[in-house]
Design a protein around this motif. Structure first.
Motif, mmCIF file in Angstrom:
data_model
loop_
_atom_site.group_PDB
_atom_site.id
_atom_site.type_symbol
_atom_site.label_atom_id
_atom_site.label_comp_id
_atom_site.label_asym_id
_atom_site.label_seq_id
_atom_site.Cartn_x
_atom_site.Cartn_y
_atom_site.Cartn_z
ATOM 1 N N ASP A 160 0.838 -1.197 0.000
ATOM 2 C CA ASP A 160 0.000 0.000 0.000
ATOM 3 C C ASP A 160 0.876 1.252 0.000
ATOM 4 O O ASP A 160 1.793 1.363 0.808
ATOM 5 C CB ASP A 160 -0.899 -0.005 1.242
ATOM 6 N N VAL A 219 1.026 5.731 -0.702
ATOM 7 C CA VAL A 219 0.373 7.023 -0.883
ATOM 8 C C VAL A 219 1.424 8.030 -1.315
ATOM 9 O O VAL A 219 2.457 8.164 -0.646
ATOM 10 C CB VAL A 219 -0.297 7.493 0.425
ATOM 11 N N CYS A 253 -3.268 13.623 -4.138
ATOM 12 C CA CYS A 253 -2.913 12.444 -3.342
ATOM 13 C C CYS A 253 -3.261 11.213 -4.177
ATOM 14 O O CYS A 253 -4.447 10.932 -4.396
ATOM 15 C CB CYS A 253 -3.691 12.432 -2.031
ATOM 16 N N TYR A 283 -2.947 7.036 -4.691
ATOM 17 C CA TYR A 283 -2.766 5.895 -3.799
ATOM 18 C C TYR A 283 -2.839 4.572 -4.554
ATOM 19 O O TYR A 283 -3.501 4.458 -5.584
ATOM 20 C CB TYR A 283 -3.799 5.927 -2.666
ATOM 21 N N VAL A 340 -4.599 6.791 3.766
ATOM 22 C CA VAL A 340 -5.601 5.831 3.311
ATOM 23 C C VAL A 340 -5.701 4.686 4.304
ATOM 24 O O VAL A 340 -4.719 4.307 4.944
ATOM 25 C CB VAL A 340 -5.280 5.280 1.902
#
Lengths: 111, 115
Positions: A2, A4, A23, A25, A90
């Motif tokens: 994951d 960002v 932003c 992600y 997130v």
């Protein structure tokens, strides 16, 4: 993994000059996206939570929007007091994963 | 409603020492999360405590530990300090009841400098 990514890293605006912070992600699935504001020497202050693509939220001169791959924080007619670092985070769907933060955009608004 | 408080606000330590930081959450909040913030890495999750149990843990070495008391106050400890541990340590409190979606309220942080 994951991730960002926030852009730009720093942004300098004249008072009244509108702009947007980005932003982007990469997550296995998005449960929520958060925007925070952080002033120097202070902890982050919550601004918005967005849950699904197409959602928008507004607060004073700020409007946050969300698509499937990114979120924008639009700042309309900014004032010097809007100067701060804006953080995006997130919450992925995968397991018990905590919030994943971007490194922020440092905004300076010049009178 | 009082916000999240952290003590001390500033600390200077030398390499090899240990340090304990304290966080008092908002009244009624049962979850406390700890983060490390540095210019290069940004905000990184350390761990979360909920009702005195560690519920989640980030990717930090075992020198970083924490605990939570029955009144929800939390402490984190860093042993054998290294220069790279210099950072702003933030704690955040929340109800802990929305699977991570509840708003986290941050304290002002403890600025740790390791010499």
């Amino acid at each position: 993994e994951d991730q960002v990514t926030q852009s730009p890293e720093a942004l300098r605006l004249q008072e009244g000059e509108s702009s947007s912070l980005n932003c982007s992600y990469t997550v296995s699935g998005l449960r929520g996206l958060f925007w925070y504001r952080q002033d120097p020497g202070k902890g982050p202050e919550f601004l918005f939570t967005l849950y699904s693509a197409g959602e928008e939220k507004e607060k004073e001169r700020l409007k946050a929007t969300l698509t499937k791959k990114e979120s924008f924080l639009h700042i309309t007619a900014p004032k010097p007091e809007d100067s701060a670092t804006y953080l995006c985070a997130v919450l992925p769907f995968s397991g018990n994963t905590p919030l994943v933060f971007g490194k922020g955009t440092r905004l300076s608004v010049i009178a | 409603k009082a916000g999240v408080t952290q003590t001390p606000r500033y600390l200077i330590k030398t390499r090899g020492q240990q340090v304990t930081l304290s966080c008092s959450p908002i009244s009624g909040h049962r979850s406390v999360s700890w983060y490390q913030q540095t210019p290069g890495q940004g905000l990184q999750f350390l761990f979360e405590y909920f009702s005195e149990t560690q519920r989640n843990k980030g990717n930090f070495p075992g020198r970083f530990s924490g605990r939570q008391f029955s009144n929800s106050r939390s402490e984190m400890n860093v042993s054998t300090l290294e220069l790279g541990d210099s950072a702003l340590y933030l704690c955040a409190s929340s109800t802990g009841l929305a699977g991570g979606l509840d708003t986290q309220y941050f304290g002002p942080g403890t600025r740790l400098t390791v010499l």
